[in-house]
Design an enzyme around this catalytic site. Structure first.
Site, short mmCIF file in Angstrom:
data_model
loop_
_atom_site.label_atom_id
_atom_site.label_comp_id
_atom_site.label_asym_id
_atom_site.label_seq_id
_atom_site.Cartn_x
_atom_site.Cartn_y
_atom_site.Cartn_z
CG ASN A 81 0.59 1.33 -5.78
OD1 ASN A 81 0.71 1.22 -4.60
ND2 ASN A 81 0.69 2.20 -6.54
CE LYS A 83 -2.79 3.35 -6.58
NZ LYS A 83 -3.36 4.08 -7.98
CG HIS A 165 2.01 6.02 -8.07
ND1 HIS A 165 1.06 6.83 -8.09
CD2 HIS A 165 1.62 4.91 -8.65
CE1 HIS A 165 -0.05 6.01 -8.52
NE2 HIS A 165 0.49 4.75 -8.88
CD GLU A 167 -2.39 7.46 -6.88
OE1 GLU A 167 -1.77 6.84 -6.07
OE2 GLU A 167 -3.24 6.87 -7.70
CD GLU A 235 1.47 2.81 -12.72
OE1 GLU A 235 0.78 1.87 -12.51
OE2 GLU A 235 1.66 3.81 -11.87
N GLY A 241 -6.56 4.72 -12.01
CA GLY A 241 -7.83 4.66 -11.05
C GLY A 241 -9.10 5.40 -11.65
CB SER A 281 -8.21 1.31 -15.36
OG SER A 281 -8.35 2.38 -14.56
P1 PGA Z 1 -5.12 1.47 -10.89
O1 PGA Z 1 -3.74 1.90 -10.33
O2 PGA Z 1 -4.82 0.13 -11.31
O3 PGA Z 1 -6.14 1.53 -9.86
O4 PGA Z 1 -5.53 2.48 -12.13
C1 PGA Z 1 -2.73 1.69 -10.93
C2 PGA Z 1 -1.38 2.19 -10.33
O5 PGA Z 1 -1.72 3.50 -9.65
O6 PGA Z 1 -0.42 1.87 -10.15
#
Ligand code: PGA
Length: 325
Positions: A81, A83, A165, A167, A235, A241, A281
């Site tokens: 992803n 983003k 997601h 976010e 997640e 992140g 992460s």
């Molecule tokens: P990250 O994000 O690996 O940077 O923690 C994962 C995601 O949001 O799918």
């Protein structure tokens, strides 16, 4: 940084897992032993025989006849992803790194570039890797400023879309029902859906991890016409992140719960076939340990997917699912 476990295992209502290490210390990541049900094991010998009969033999790689320690029957799946990151130049470099990477064949690999770079990526990336959108509109396109429709994603060659997601849930404000409707529309139009669920830190600390995940799962389940083309991404929001990865045990605990939920609320077949991937992460250093967990069927990767070699390492963590026989 470690995040306290909330003893979620104690909330599991299905048949209890038996730790593979407690019964079979020379193997790691064995298939969940509750599949052996309530049989009693009179001797170590019979236990080994029964464990062995529950392993899935993988013979597709020459010279590597290993045992794949997966509770589900779906193929390992790794999504990147990207983003809201990248420029024409940086994406061109990332694509070139991915094109030259050696990727294990037994993995479905997908990347989700920002919409504006979808065509660039589709036109330059190897067909070995599929393309995903990062979001899609809830219905047919039209007068919806700033939105991207499922039809447009398909037109540009996307096979997948990420929905739910955290976010989008927690920054943009999308709710469970809206996300469920989006998933239903996308699946109905033939797009695969990477359906994200996961709890916030305060919800985990309050012991609500399962409740939150089940509620988000139910909103998908209430809306989608079929689970054939859905991958569930667990997640935990506190791990996205942040560099705070869930421990393999924490992730496995929730993945088992998700699979059990699917079994109870959808069907045993869907529970077995649906890939449940971990995100938060995940990186080139921790993916092998996480992948050993038998209910972790792959990863959804954010930050580490922006580095081609690291992403390739995560894809290839499928090899850690193989255990000696
Ligand atoms: P990250 O994000 O690996 O940077 O923690 C994962 C995601 O949001 O799918």
């Amino acid at each position: 940084m470690a995040v306290a476990s909330t003893s979620l295992a104690s909330q599991l209502s299905g048949p209890k897992s038996i730790s593979s290490s407690s019964v079979c210390p020379t193997f790691s990541g064995l298939r969940r032993l509750d599949q052996l049900n309530s049989q009693s094991f009179s001797s170590t010998h019979s236990l080994f025989q029964q464990v062995h009969s529950n392993l899935r033999l993988s013979s597709s790689r020459k010279g590597c006849r290993g045992v794949v320690a997966m509770a589900g029957s779906g193929k390992f799946f790794v999504g990147g992803n990207w983003k809201c990151n990248g420029t024409t130049e940086s994406i061109s470099k990332l694509v070139s790194d991915l094109n030259s990477a050696n990727l294990e064949p037994e993995v479905d690999v997908v990347v989700a570039p920002p919409f504006v770079y979808l065509s660039q990526v589709k036109n330059s990336l190897t067909d070995r890797i599929e393309i995903s959108g990062q979001n899609s509109w809830v219905g047919k396109g039209g007068a919806f400023t700033g939105e991207i429709s499922v039809e447009q994603l398909k037109d540009l060659g996307s096979k997948w879309v990420i929905l739910g997601h955290s976010e989008r849930r927690h920054i943009i404000g999308e709710d469970d029902q809206f996300i469920g409707k989006k998933a239903a529309y996308a699946v109905g139009e033939g797009l695969g859906v990477i359906a994200c669920i996961g709890e916030k830190l305060e919800e985990r600390e309050a012991g609500k991890t399962f409740d939150v995940c089940y509620q988000q799962l139910k909103a998908f389940a209430d809306a989608v016409p079929s689970w054939d083309n859905i991958v569930i991404a667990y997640e935990p929001v506190w791990a996205i992140g942040t560099g705070k990865v869930a421990t393999p045990e924490q992730a496995q605990e929730v993945h088992v719960a998700i699979r059990d939920w699917l079994k109870k609320n959808i069907s045993a077949e869907v529970a077995s076939k649906t890939r449940i991937i971990y995100g938060g992460s995940a990186n080139a250093s921790n993916s092998a340990e996480l992948a050993k967990q038998e209910d972790i069927d792959g990863f959804l990767v954010g930050g580490a997917s922006l580095k081609g070699p690291d992403f390739a390492t995560i894809v290839n963590s499928v090899t850690s699912k193989k255990v000696a026989v």
